[in-house]
Design an enzyme around this catalytic site. Structure first.
Site, mmCIF file in Angstrom:
data_model
loop_
_atom_site.group_PDB
_atom_site.id
_atom_site.type_symbol
_atom_site.label_atom_id
_atom_site.label_comp_id
_atom_site.label_asym_id
_atom_site.label_seq_id
_atom_site.Cartn_x
_atom_site.Cartn_y
_atom_site.Cartn_z
ATOM 1 N N GLY A 13 5.820 0.756 -35.445
ATOM 2 C CA GLY A 13 6.075 0.165 -34.123
ATOM 3 C C GLY A 13 6.421 -1.319 -34.234
ATOM 4 N N ARG A 17 5.571 -7.032 -27.629
ATOM 5 C CA ARG A 17 4.760 -7.856 -26.726
ATOM 6 C C ARG A 17 3.967 -8.953 -27.444
ATOM 7 N NH1 ARG A 17 1.630 -3.463 -23.424
ATOM 8 N NH2 ARG A 17 2.565 -2.051 -24.926
ATOM 9 N N LYS A 24 3.641 -6.883 -36.005
ATOM 10 C CA LYS A 24 2.362 -6.752 -35.293
ATOM 11 C C LYS A 24 1.183 -6.472 -36.227
ATOM 12 C CE LYS A 24 1.517 -3.109 -32.516
ATOM 13 N NZ LYS A 24 1.476 -2.314 -31.267
ATOM 14 N N ASP A 104 -2.179 -0.531 -35.991
ATOM 15 C CA ASP A 104 -2.519 -1.452 -34.904
ATOM 16 C C ASP A 104 -3.812 -1.054 -34.198
ATOM 17 O OD1 ASP A 104 -1.525 0.799 -33.704
ATOM 18 O OD2 ASP A 104 -0.042 -0.224 -32.448
ATOM 19 N N ASN A 227 -1.570 -4.315 -28.564
ATOM 20 C CA ASN A 227 -0.151 -4.468 -28.220
ATOM 21 C C ASN A 227 0.205 -5.890 -27.843
ATOM 22 O OD1 ASN A 227 0.735 -1.671 -28.414
ATOM 23 N ND2 ASN A 227 -0.706 -1.339 -26.739
ATOM 24 N N ARG A 337 -14.854 -29.592 -51.699
ATOM 25 C CA ARG A 337 -13.592 -28.901 -51.981
ATOM 26 C C ARG A 337 -13.712 -27.958 -53.183
ATOM 27 N NH1 ARG A 337 -9.461 -33.522 -52.430
ATOM 28 N NH2 ARG A 337 -8.138 -31.760 -53.025
ATOM 29 N N LYS A 355 -14.580 -33.007 -55.075
ATOM 30 C CA LYS A 355 -13.579 -32.013 -55.499
ATOM 31 C C LYS A 355 -13.689 -31.730 -56.989
ATOM 32 C CE LYS A 355 -9.891 -32.434 -57.514
ATOM 33 N NZ LYS A 355 -8.639 -32.887 -58.128
ATOM 34 N N ALA A 427 -22.829 -53.574 -58.076
ATOM 35 C CA ALA A 427 -22.033 -53.358 -56.867
ATOM 36 C C ALA A 427 -20.665 -54.008 -57.011
ATOM 37 C CB ALA A 427 -22.757 -53.942 -55.659
HETATM 38 C C1 UD1 Z 1 0.105 7.320 -28.464
HETATM 39 C C2 UD1 Z 1 -0.233 8.776 -28.162
HETATM 40 C C3 UD1 Z 1 -1.155 8.819 -26.969
HETATM 41 C C4 UD1 Z 1 -2.402 8.036 -27.231
HETATM 42 C C5 UD1 Z 1 -2.040 6.602 -27.621
HETATM 43 C C6 UD1 Z 1 -3.277 5.874 -28.094
HETATM 44 C C7 UD1 Z 1 1.666 10.116 -28.879
HETATM 45 C C8 UD1 Z 1 2.854 10.841 -28.445
HETATM 46 N N1 UD1 Z 1 0.983 9.490 -27.927
HETATM 47 O O1 UD1 Z 1 0.825 6.836 -27.336
HETATM 48 O O2 UD1 Z 1 -1.504 10.167 -26.676
HETATM 49 O O3 UD1 Z 1 -3.276 8.048 -26.119
HETATM 50 O O4 UD1 Z 1 -1.088 6.591 -28.710
HETATM 51 O O5 UD1 Z 1 -2.945 4.540 -28.304
HETATM 52 O O6 UD1 Z 1 1.334 10.122 -30.050
HETATM 53 N N2 UD1 Z 1 4.601 4.743 -34.177
HETATM 54 C C9 UD1 Z 1 5.435 4.856 -35.270
HETATM 55 N N3 UD1 Z 1 6.667 5.396 -35.097
HETATM 56 C C10 UD1 Z 1 7.131 5.827 -33.899
HETATM 57 C C11 UD1 Z 1 6.265 5.699 -32.782
HETATM 58 C C12 UD1 Z 1 5.016 5.155 -32.946
HETATM 59 O O7 UD1 Z 1 5.052 4.477 -36.379
HETATM 60 O O8 UD1 Z 1 8.252 6.297 -33.847
HETATM 61 C C13 UD1 Z 1 3.269 4.175 -34.349
HETATM 62 C C14 UD1 Z 1 3.117 2.831 -33.635
HETATM 63 O O9 UD1 Z 1 3.358 1.763 -34.541
HETATM 64 C C15 UD1 Z 1 1.652 2.858 -33.216
HETATM 65 C C16 UD1 Z 1 1.355 4.336 -33.014
HETATM 66 O O10 UD1 Z 1 2.325 5.032 -33.729
HETATM 67 O O11 UD1 Z 1 0.818 2.399 -34.256
HETATM 68 C C17 UD1 Z 1 1.309 4.746 -31.563
HETATM 69 O O12 UD1 Z 1 2.544 4.463 -30.995
HETATM 70 P P1 UD1 Z 1 2.703 4.026 -29.509
HETATM 71 O O13 UD1 Z 1 4.123 3.858 -29.191
HETATM 72 O O14 UD1 Z 1 1.780 2.916 -29.205
HETATM 73 O O15 UD1 Z 1 2.197 5.362 -28.788
HETATM 74 P P2 UD1 Z 1 1.761 5.512 -27.303
HETATM 75 O O16 UD1 Z 1 2.957 5.833 -26.509
HETATM 76 O O17 UD1 Z 1 0.929 4.372 -26.889
HETATM 77 MG MG MG Z 2 0.969 2.288 -27.446
#
Ligand code: UD1
Ligand code: MG
Length: 462
Positions: A13, A17, A24, A104, A227, A337, A355, A427
């Site tokens: 991801g 934000r 992130k 995350d 996020n 240090r 140091k 001194a």
């Molecule tokens: C996801 C869950 C949701 C859950 C929530 C908890 C799914 C479809 N939904 O939603 O049910 O309640 O997390 O936070 O799984 N990521 C990737 N590749 C992608 C998409 C996401 O690596 O293509 C990773 C993101 O970096 C993140 C995690 O997966 O660490 C979750 O992705 P995010 O987009 O936050 O999912 P949500 O829509 O919040």
């Molecule tokens: Mg999310």
């Protein structure tokens, strides 16, 4: 029984934000990048493989994560959590168990995960869910009349009635790798977000009559994902309070549990007796150990150091990479240090910088000094304003001050130089040759008095 554990960490991801050039998962919580915390927890489960699914800023993530054993799977473009796990699949061993983590969601605990792994080893799909007060935006857990879990519906796909459900999907799950390999290619993206949802495998498992089991974590902060900077700061405070509670349970007195920051590991006491007291606004970084009865004053910063029994660190002191003995008194306003060792009963006072030096038992430098690249013996007194001139503009040189030396105030020791055992330095002396033991060394300066001298007076303005 499936033994071999394969951990997948989703970290593709973008984290828009965070408004940051730093990916992130590299933003720190309690001093280490979120992803590194997740990897530490993953390693605690002794997996046979860990695969990180990366995407945005991935090269930076790889460069900052030094672990040759990690496997990396690139996900580009990012088509959803199911698609992400699919990218990792070729790295997983088909006769093992898979556990899905998130880069995350930094504070998930090894205990919580171990329960999921145990269930998956018994041929189950184990899913971590939790009932929360605010389920907004999250996937909801659908159950039948018998309370058996049926499916997960994403917030964006949910009906108003489903949105009333407070049991949410945390995202964490474990199951045999072979099951993932069987389900993932069947995912469809016909949903509100046009994504391949990992969550859809739950309904597939139910349809196939597989054993599904849900677990819950001990605390909500374990499953809190990040996020934004706001969420990161809130989770940081929650976590710091947890650390503070643990320290107090182990016998540490905290002037205010809301005003301590541990960005690494802080251990206090010897396991039986603690009696360590920490005043407000102290920061502990890296690995810090405080022996029984250590007192830390307000506003101190201690990094990678160990402090001996009954030593007192007075306010506004900074210590980095040092070992301090028992019964010492350091500060206020001392700066210790790297590569410094202060023996038992040493006193380092205000505005003293030390140091790459060692200071022997009972030696003191109480006021306004710089001690760099120096070896000080036992029972030495370093007078106020003493400076070791360790740097000639090109190289650093060592100063040696042997046992029982007394150095007067405002002395410069031009290194390399040796002050012999029991010597006294007058001194104001600039010592640029070795000073012999047991003798007084000083620079003779004539003191004259001009009796007919007059102070200038202020000119009258016209
Ligand atoms: C996801 C869950 C949701 C859950 C929530 C908890 C799914 C479809 N939904 O939603 O049910 O309640 O997390 O936070 O799984 N990521 C990737 N590749 C992608 C998409 C996401 O690596 O293509 C990773 C993101 O970096 C993140 C995690 O997966 O660490 C979750 O992705 P995010 O987009 O936050 O999912 P949500 O829509 O919040
Ligand atoms: Mg999310």
């Amino acid at each position: 029984m499936l033994n071999n554990l394969n951990i997948v960490v989703l970290a593709a991801g973008q984290g828009k934000r965070m408004k940051s050039a730093l990916p992130k998962v590299l933003h720190p919580i309690a001093g280490s990048p979120m992803l590194h915390r997740v990897l530490d927890t993953a390693r605690a489960l002794k997996p046979s493989a860990i695969c990180v699914v990366y995407g945005h800023g991935g090269e930076q993530v790889r460069a900052k994560t030094n672990d040759d054993k990690l496997l990396w799977a690139k996900q580009e473009p990012q088509l959803g959590t199911g698609h992400a796990v699919q990218q990792a699949l070729p790295h997983l061993s088909s006769d093992g168990v898979a556990l899905i983590l998130y880069g995350d969601v930094p504070l998930i605990s090894a205990n919580t995960l171990a329960a999921l792994v145990a269930a998956a080893r018994a041929d189950k799909l184990a899913w971590l869910t939790m009932t929360v007060a605010n389920a907004d935006g999250l996937g909801r857990i659908l159950r039948d009349q018998k309370n058996h879990v049926q499916a997960i519906v994403e917030h964006k796909d949910a009906t108003d009635a489903q949105r009333q459900i407070k049991e949410i999907n945390t995202g964490f799950l474990a199951c045999p790798v072979a099951w993932l390999a069987h389900w993932l290619p069947k995912l469809k993206n016909a949903n509100a977000q046009g994504e391949y949802y990992l969550t859809d495998i739950l309904a597939m498992a139910v349809a196939e009559g597989r054993a599904v089991e849900t677990h819950s974590p001990a605390a909500e902060w374990e499953i809190t994902g990040i996020n934004s900077k706001d969420q990161l700061a809130q989770l940081e405070r929650i976590y710091q309070l947890e650390i503070a509670k643990r320290l107090m349970a182990e016998g540490t007195s905290l002037a205010d549990p809301a005003r301590i920051d541990v960005r690494g590991t802080l251990t206090c006491g010897d396991g039986t007796i603690c009696d360590v007291a920490i005043d407000v606004n102290c920061i502990f970084e890296g690995k810090v150990h405080l022996a029984p009865n250590v007192k830390i004053g307000a506003n101190c910063i201690l990094k990678d150091c160990s402090i001996g029994e009954s030593t007192e660190i007075l306010p506004f002191t900074s210590i980095d990479s040092a070992t301090i003995g028992k019964g010492a008194r350091i500060g206020p306003y001392a700066r210790i240090r790297p590569d410094t060792t202060l023996a038992d009963n040493t006193h380092i006072g205000n505005f003293v910088e030390v140091k790459a030096s060692s200071v022997g038992v009972g030696s003191k430098a109480n006021h306004l000094s710089y001690i760099g690249d120096t070896t000080i013996g036992e029972n030495v007194n370093v007078g106020a304003g003493t400076i070791t001139c360790n740097y000639d503009g090109a190289n650093k040189h060592r100063t040696v001050i042997e046992d029982n030396v007394h150095i007067g105030s405002d002395v410069q020791l031009v290194a390399p130089v040796i002050i012999g055992k029991g010597a006294t330095i007058g001194a104001g002396t600039t010592v640029w040759k070795d000073a012999p033991p047991a003798a007084l060394t000083l620079n003779r300066k004539e003191q004259t008095t001009l009796t007919n001298w007059q102070r200038p007076t202020k000119l009258k303005s016209k």
